[in-house]
Design a protein around this motif. Structure first.
Motif, short mmCIF file in Angstrom:
data_model
loop_
_atom_site.label_atom_id
_atom_site.label_comp_id
_atom_site.label_asym_id
_atom_site.label_seq_id
_atom_site.Cartn_x
_atom_site.Cartn_y
_atom_site.Cartn_z
N ASP A 194 0.83 -1.21 0.00
CA ASP A 194 0.00 0.00 0.00
C ASP A 194 0.86 1.26 0.00
O ASP A 194 0.51 2.25 -0.62
N GLU B 176 2.89 -2.22 4.54
CA GLU B 176 1.55 -2.80 4.68
C GLU B 176 1.00 -3.28 3.34
O GLU B 176 1.16 -2.62 2.31
N TYR B 177 0.36 -4.45 3.39
CA TYR B 177 -0.28 -5.04 2.21
C TYR B 177 -1.75 -5.27 2.53
O TYR B 177 -2.08 -5.87 3.56
N GLY B 178 -2.63 -4.80 1.66
CA GLY B 178 -4.05 -5.10 1.79
C GLY B 178 -4.36 -6.33 0.97
O GLY B 178 -4.18 -6.35 -0.25
N TYR C 103 -8.32 -8.47 4.84
CA TYR C 103 -7.41 -8.25 5.97
C TYR C 103 -6.14 -7.58 5.47
O TYR C 103 -5.93 -7.40 4.28
N THR C 104 -5.30 -7.19 6.42
CA THR C 104 -4.02 -6.57 6.08
C THR C 104 -2.88 -7.37 6.68
O THR C 104 -3.05 -8.13 7.65
N ASP D 156 1.38 -6.74 7.64
CA ASP D 156 2.56 -5.89 7.71
C ASP D 156 3.79 -6.77 7.61
O ASP D 156 3.82 -7.86 8.18
N SER E 55 -3.41 -8.86 10.43
CA SER E 55 -4.43 -8.15 11.20
C SER E 55 -5.35 -9.16 11.89
O SER E 55 -5.34 -10.36 11.59
N THR F 56 0.83 -12.42 -4.06
CA THR F 56 1.39 -11.17 -3.53
C THR F 56 2.80 -10.99 -4.06
O THR F 56 3.64 -11.87 -3.94
#
Length: 197
Positions: free
Chosen positions: A49, A80-82, A86-87, A89, A127, A182
Motif C-alpha cells: 500500500d 503494509e499489504y491489503g 485483511y491486512t 505488515d 491483522s 502477492t
C-alpha cells in the motif's frame, strides 16, 4: 507516482548540491580500496500500500578502477499489504552481496552497474481479521536478487557519496494460498556516505 518523482528529484538535487559544494581542487578520486559507511533508502514493493524508509550499513571493496564488491545489512520497517478483507505488515532484515562495474568517467564522477543476491529475514504480522482464516504471524528466510544503476562522487581521497536505484526480485515461497499472488518485488532507492581506508 507524483510523490515518488518529487522525492527522487529532491534526493538527487540534494546530492548534486552536496557534491558541488566541494571545489574541484579539493576533490580527488578514491585511492584506497576498502570502505564502510551508513546507508539510507526507500523501498516500495509492487503490491504494498505504501513504501517505507530504511537504514543500514554498507561496505565496499574496490578491486581496481572498474570492479567492486559490496556487502550491506539493513533494517526495513513496516510495509503494509491489503489482501482481501485483511491486512499484513512486513518488516525485514536483508543481508546482500553485490558485484559493481564502474565506469570512471572522471575523478569526480563514477557511474556503476550493480547486481547481486540477498538473504532476507522477513516477519509477517497479520491483522485480527486474518486470525479467523487461520493465518498467524510468522517469519522466514528467503532469497532475492537485484540489478540496478548508480553513481559515486568522491568528496576527498577517502570520502565519497553514492546513490543508486535497484530493482529487487523477490517472491517468497509461502504456504498460505492467500499470499501466492502477492508480489514482494519492487523498487529500492538508496544513498550512502563511504569512508575509505
Amino acid at each position: 507516482m507524483k510523490k515518488k518523482l518529487i522525492l527522487l528529484t529532491l534526493f538527487m538535487g540534494g546530492l548534486t548540491f552536496a557534491a558541488s559544494a566541494q571545489s574541484a581542487a579539493d576533490r580527488a578520486s578514491i585511492k584506497n580500496t576498502f570502505g564502510i559507511g551508513p546507508r539510507v533508502g526507500y523501498y516500495n514493493s509492487a503490491d504494498a500500500d505504501d513504501g517505507s524508509f530504511y537504514g543500514g550499513l554498507q561496505a565496499r571493496l574496490r578491486l581496481g578502477a572498474f570492479v567492486g564488491i559490496e556487502g550491506a545489512v539493513e533494517y526495513r520497517s513496516k510495509q503494509e499489504y491489503g489482501i482481501g478483507d485483511y491486512t499484513m505488515d512486513t518488516s525485514s532484515i536483508p543481508v546482500t552481496a553485490s558485484l559493481m562495474l564502474f565506469a570512471p568517467i572522471s575523478e569526480q564522477f563514477a557511474p556503476y552497474a550493480v547486481g547481486g543476491l540477498g538473504a532476507y529475514y522477513t516477519r509477517y504480522n497479520f491483522s485480527n481479521e486474518a486470525e479467523g482464516l487461520g493465518l498467524e504471524d510468522d517469519n522466514e528466510f528467503h532469497m532475492g536478487y537485484h540489478v540496478g544503476l548508480g553513481f559515486e562522487i568522491p568528496l576527498s581521497s577517502n570520502v565519497a557519496l553514492n546513490a543508486d536505484y535497484r530493482y529487487l526480485f523477490m517472491n517468497p515461497d509461502r504456504n498460505e494460498e492467500s499470499l501466492e499472488d502477492t508480489d514482494f518485488s519492487g523498487n529500492v532507492i538508496s544513498a550512502g556516505l563511504m569512508f575509505y581506508f
